[in-house]
Design a protein around this motif. Structure first.
Motif, mmCIF file in Angstrom:
data_model
loop_
_atom_site.group_PDB
_atom_site.id
_atom_site.type_symbol
_atom_site.label_atom_id
_atom_site.label_comp_id
_atom_site.label_asym_id
_atom_site.label_seq_id
_atom_site.Cartn_x
_atom_site.Cartn_y
_atom_site.Cartn_z
ATOM 1 N N GLY A 95 2.954 79.447 47.108
ATOM 2 C CA GLY A 95 3.111 79.508 48.566
ATOM 3 C C GLY A 95 3.898 80.759 48.934
ATOM 4 N N ARG A 132 -4.355 75.729 46.763
ATOM 5 C CA ARG A 132 -3.024 75.530 47.359
ATOM 6 C C ARG A 132 -2.945 74.187 48.108
ATOM 7 N NH1 ARG A 132 -3.594 81.207 47.938
ATOM 8 N NH2 ARG A 132 -1.922 82.253 46.830
ATOM 9 N N LEU A 135 -1.859 70.953 49.786
ATOM 10 C CA LEU A 135 -0.637 70.506 50.462
ATOM 11 C C LEU A 135 0.363 71.637 50.743
ATOM 12 C CD1 LEU A 135 0.180 66.993 48.916
ATOM 13 C CD2 LEU A 135 -0.898 67.552 51.095
ATOM 14 N N SER A 138 2.859 76.516 53.555
ATOM 15 C CA SER A 138 2.627 77.894 54.022
ATOM 16 C C SER A 138 1.247 78.048 54.644
ATOM 17 C CB SER A 138 2.749 78.877 52.851
ATOM 18 O OG SER A 138 3.945 78.683 52.153
ATOM 19 N N TYR A 186 -3.902 79.303 67.112
ATOM 20 C CA TYR A 186 -3.356 78.296 66.188
ATOM 21 C C TYR A 186 -2.599 77.310 67.059
ATOM 22 C CZ TYR A 186 0.056 76.250 62.944
ATOM 23 O OH TYR A 186 0.844 75.385 62.234
ATOM 24 N N ALA A 233 2.540 71.539 66.080
ATOM 25 C CA ALA A 233 2.325 70.777 64.859
ATOM 26 C C ALA A 233 3.073 69.448 65.029
ATOM 27 C CB ALA A 233 2.853 71.512 63.648
ATOM 28 N N ALA A 235 2.496 69.984 53.602
ATOM 29 C CA ALA A 235 3.704 69.149 53.497
ATOM 30 C C ALA A 235 4.932 70.042 53.469
ATOM 31 C CB ALA A 235 3.636 68.296 52.245
ATOM 32 N N ALA A 254 13.814 77.314 44.518
ATOM 33 C CA ALA A 254 13.592 78.034 45.785
ATOM 34 C C ALA A 254 12.706 77.140 46.638
ATOM 35 C CB ALA A 254 12.935 79.378 45.527
HETATM 36 C C1 LIG Z 1 2.224 72.395 60.101
HETATM 37 C C2 LIG Z 1 3.378 73.263 59.682
HETATM 38 C C3 LIG Z 1 3.857 74.243 60.537
HETATM 39 C C4 LIG Z 1 4.913 75.067 60.143
HETATM 40 N N1 LIG Z 1 5.317 76.062 60.983
HETATM 41 C C5 LIG Z 1 6.285 76.925 60.568
HETATM 42 C C6 LIG Z 1 6.652 78.025 61.380
HETATM 43 O O1 LIG Z 1 6.120 78.207 62.482
HETATM 44 N N2 LIG Z 1 7.606 78.885 60.902
HETATM 45 C C7 LIG Z 1 8.207 78.718 59.689
HETATM 46 O O2 LIG Z 1 9.066 79.513 59.315
HETATM 47 N N3 LIG Z 1 7.881 77.655 58.908
HETATM 48 C C8 LIG Z 1 6.933 76.771 59.313
HETATM 49 N N4 LIG Z 1 6.612 75.698 58.537
HETATM 50 C C9 LIG Z 1 7.387 75.462 57.306
HETATM 51 C C10 LIG Z 1 6.953 76.422 56.233
HETATM 52 O O3 LIG Z 1 5.561 76.385 56.146
HETATM 53 C C11 LIG Z 1 7.590 76.070 54.895
HETATM 54 O O4 LIG Z 1 8.993 76.013 55.031
HETATM 55 C C12 LIG Z 1 7.243 77.129 53.837
HETATM 56 O O5 LIG Z 1 5.916 77.554 53.979
HETATM 57 C C13 LIG Z 1 7.452 76.583 52.444
HETATM 58 O O6 LIG Z 1 6.894 77.499 51.528
HETATM 59 P P1 LIG Z 1 6.878 77.187 49.978
HETATM 60 O O7 LIG Z 1 6.281 78.359 49.311
HETATM 61 O O8 LIG Z 1 8.232 76.747 49.550
HETATM 62 O O9 LIG Z 1 5.986 75.878 49.814
HETATM 63 P P2 LIG Z 1 4.361 75.660 49.905
HETATM 64 O O10 LIG Z 1 3.806 76.570 50.903
HETATM 65 O O11 LIG Z 1 4.205 74.230 50.067
HETATM 66 O O12 LIG Z 1 3.892 76.188 48.507
HETATM 67 C C14 LIG Z 1 4.034 75.444 47.317
HETATM 68 C C15 LIG Z 1 2.834 75.772 46.442
HETATM 69 O O13 LIG Z 1 3.047 75.185 45.162
HETATM 70 C C16 LIG Z 1 1.830 74.641 44.716
HETATM 71 N N5 LIG Z 1 2.115 73.592 43.755
HETATM 72 C C17 LIG Z 1 2.455 72.292 43.993
HETATM 73 N N6 LIG Z 1 2.601 71.636 42.836
HETATM 74 C C18 LIG Z 1 2.388 72.526 41.855
HETATM 75 C C19 LIG Z 1 2.391 72.430 40.433
HETATM 76 N N7 LIG Z 1 2.658 71.271 39.827
HETATM 77 N N8 LIG Z 1 2.081 73.534 39.705
HETATM 78 C C20 LIG Z 1 1.820 74.717 40.320
HETATM 79 N N9 LIG Z 1 1.796 74.855 41.662
HETATM 80 C C21 LIG Z 1 2.075 73.774 42.421
HETATM 81 C C22 LIG Z 1 1.161 74.103 45.986
HETATM 82 O O14 LIG Z 1 -0.228 73.935 45.811
HETATM 83 C C23 LIG Z 1 1.519 75.202 46.975
HETATM 84 O O15 LIG Z 1 0.504 76.195 47.007
HETATM 85 C C24 LIG Z 1 5.544 74.866 58.885
HETATM 86 C C25 LIG Z 1 5.070 73.883 58.028
HETATM 87 C C26 LIG Z 1 3.984 73.085 58.416
HETATM 88 C C27 LIG Z 1 3.472 72.036 57.463
#
Ligand SMILES: Cc1cc2nc3c(=O)[nH]c(=O)nc-3n(C[C@H](O)[C@H](O)[C@H](O)COP(=O)(O)OP(=O)(O)OC[C@H]3O[C@@H](n4cnc5c(N)ncnc54)[C@H](O)[C@@H]3O)c2cc1C
Length: 499
Positions: free
Chosen positions: A15, A42, A44, A47, A291, A294, A338, A360
């Motif tokens: 993500g 990707r 759930l 991002s 877009y 949410a 999620a 992280a």
């Molecule tokens: C509907 C919605 C709207 C949002 N709007 C905003 C906004 O306007 N502004 C903002 O700043 N934030 C927003 N957020 C929050 C923001 O999206 C998150 O805080 C941020 O994207 C988290 O990023 P991440 O990389 O930690 O997690 P994620 O984006 O969830 O990435 C995690 C990745 O890990 C992968 N993964 C999971 N399990 C495994 C495994 N076992 N092995 C390998 N890979 C795995 C998943 O498939 C995923 O691709 C929003 C969230 C949602 C759901």
């Protein structure tokens, strides 16, 4: 079991955080072998479902200034507000000639609207935002809602107040993730299309990861950025109770195409609403495409999709509060992600008791916005470069849940969130009843959860919404076990355990 290979650094999760961190480390240390691991779909990923509003003050709540941990989180969001322009420039440099579309996907400016149908909490959050704007001397302007292009709420939801934030906008999240992957590749990062089943550890250090096909990858440094799936992976190597568990803040959002030309030029949003996020409409670069987001349905375990009832209410509210004409837009894509929400709703950033295992995650509602600052912080730590950002000290993953209020306050806050949410979902009462009936019922349910957990831990209202209807067999027992383990673990000096 076969050994796939070895890397210096394995980033678990593809993500915005995993990719930003990998790109940042690769820029600074080109000789390191770095892999980003994650399924190409990707599933759930928060991002991929995000707005992604680059909002700091627009995300302020009444809690922002009520506890030093919340202040620290807000300080990180303010740093991100300053850093996004340079971060985006660097990303554009990395992707070279493909940068035009990425730049064009940036929307400048946000209007925060206090709708006539907003609850008490949204009003308090709006006031908190205004106070923060003044406190930090952030440019803003109070505007007449009638002058806002693209705003056309239902008559009962006309905004009473509107504030324009010129420095806060949005960017196309999916374009950024694509660009980050390209940038990481350009800096030599290996993108591994795979899913990690477990982390691997020796006596006191992390040693790599095992994939779902049984093969392994050796790495002395593992960065856990798997979003809301991070806890389940951490549990494979860390002692019970070391880090607060992760819940899943399921969000539904949509990409739509207008059929009736009438379009906002900047982000339109409400303040943060009870137990949820703000309603928001983000114009996209392509003419007539938008877009809309949410909602937030919190679950203890990964959900198969957004809830029907929540989705129904969200779609009605977005039309009522922002623009009635959205009702005739065409849905081009339904998005579900999620949000990674820790039990205390604060991030988990930093090294664990297992040497080389860095967290992280836990960014909940604003991880996209904060990603440049988090990437810099994690890169500083992993590369042993001097870190001077004390705001992150609060968010070490080795902690008890941060307590920002007492249990009694948490119960009262939850009741006020429930009352607000009930009205926003359309509650109407006969004249001989008032909202105290709802509040009383909510307080009873919140008290029952706290009593069943058997530990004096105040749960944030957002998470109580997920827990209040549950029985022990549906997950409260697991939470109780975690809380007992956490109490025991954190009473003794932190130590690594061999797994
Ligand atoms: C509907 C919605 C709207 C949002 N709007 C905003 C906004 O306007 N502004 C903002 O700043 N934030 C927003 N957020 C929050 C923001 O999206 C998150 O805080 C941020 O994207 C988290 O990023 P991440 O990389 O930690 O997690 P994620 O984006 O969830 O990435 C995690 C990745 O890990 C992968 N993964 C999971 N399990 C495994 C495994 N076992 N092995 C390998 N890979 C795995 C998943 O498939 C995923 O691709 C929003 C969230 C949602 C759901």
């Amino acid at each position: 079991m076969t050994a796939r290979s070895s890397m210096d650094i394995a980033v678990v999760g593809n993500g915005v955080l995993g990719l930003s961190i990998a790109a940042e480390i690769a820029r600074r240390a080109p000789k390191l072998n770095i892999a980003v691991i994650g399924p190409p779909g990707r599933n759930l990923s928060a991002s991929m479902a995000a707005g992604a509003m680059l909002n700091c003050f627009g995300e302020a709540t009444k809690y922002t200034h009520q506890h030093p941990a919340a202040e620290a989180k807000f300080a990180i969001a303010r740093q991100a507000l300053d850093e996004w322009p340079a971060w985006l420039d660097r990303l554009c440099d990395d992707v070279g000639h493909d940068a035009t579309a990425l730049r064009a996907s940036r929307t400048g400016g946000t209007f925060v609207l206090l709708s006539g149908r907003s609850g008490q909490l949204a009003q308090e959050n709006f006031q908190a935002m205004r106070a923060a704007l003044i406190k930090y001397d952030e440019p803003h302007e109070q505007v007449d809602p009638q002058d806002i292009e693209g705003l056309d709420p239902s008559p009962s939801a006309r905004p009473s107040h509107a504030v324009h934030l010129p420095r806060e906008g949005a960017i196309d999240a999916r374009a950024v993730v694509t660009a980050l992957e390209a940038a990481a590749c350009r800096h030599g990062v290996h993108i591994l299309p795979a899913t990690v089943q477990a982390l691997l550890a020796g006596a006191d250090t992390v040693t790599g990861v095992r994939f779902t096909d049984g093969s392994t990858l050796r790495a002395d440094t593992v960065i856990l950025a798997a979003g809301s799936a991070s806890s389940a992976l951490a549990d494979t190597v860390l002692p019970p109770g070391e880090t607060p568990p992760m819940l899943h803040g399921n969000g539904l959002s949509l990409l739509t195409r207008r059929t009736v030309p009438h379009r906002a030029r900047e982000v339109l949003r409400t303040p943060i609403r009870a137990g949820s996020c703000g309603l928001h409409l983000v114009p996209l670069a392509r003419e007539d495409w938008e877009y809309i987001g949410a909602n937030n349905m919190v679950t203890l375990h990964p959900a198969h999709g957004p809830g029907v009832g929540d989705g129904h209410a969200f779609l009605r509210q977005i039309c009522e509060h922002l623009d009635q004409k959205i009702a005739s837009s065409q849905v081009t894509q339904w998005l579900h992600g999620a949000r990674p929400m820790s039990l205390d709703c604060f991030p988990l950033i930093g090294e664990s008791s297992l040497r080389g295992l860095h967290f992280a995650t836990g960014t909940y509602r604003d991880g996209f916005h904060c990603s440049p600052v988090i990437a810099r912080q994690v890169a500083d730590t992993v590369l042993n470069q001097a870190t001077t950002n004390p705001d992150f000290d609060w968010f070490t993953p080795k902690r008890l849940p941060i307590q920002t209020m007492t249990v009694e306050q948490a119960i009262a806050e939850f009741a006020s969130h429930e009352v607000d949410a009930a009205y926003e979902y359309g509650l109407t009462l006969p004249f001989w009843l008032d909202s105290e009936t709802v509040a009383q019922h909510s307080r009873q349910r919140a008290r029952r959860v706290h009593e069943e957990l058997d530990e004096l831990v105040a749960l944030p209202p957002d998470n109580l919404m997920a827990l209040q209807g549950l029985t022990a067999s549906e997950g409260l027992a697991d939470l109780r076990l975690y809380l007992h383990a956490a109490r025991t673990y954190h009473q003794k000096p932190t130590q690594a355990t061999a797994v």
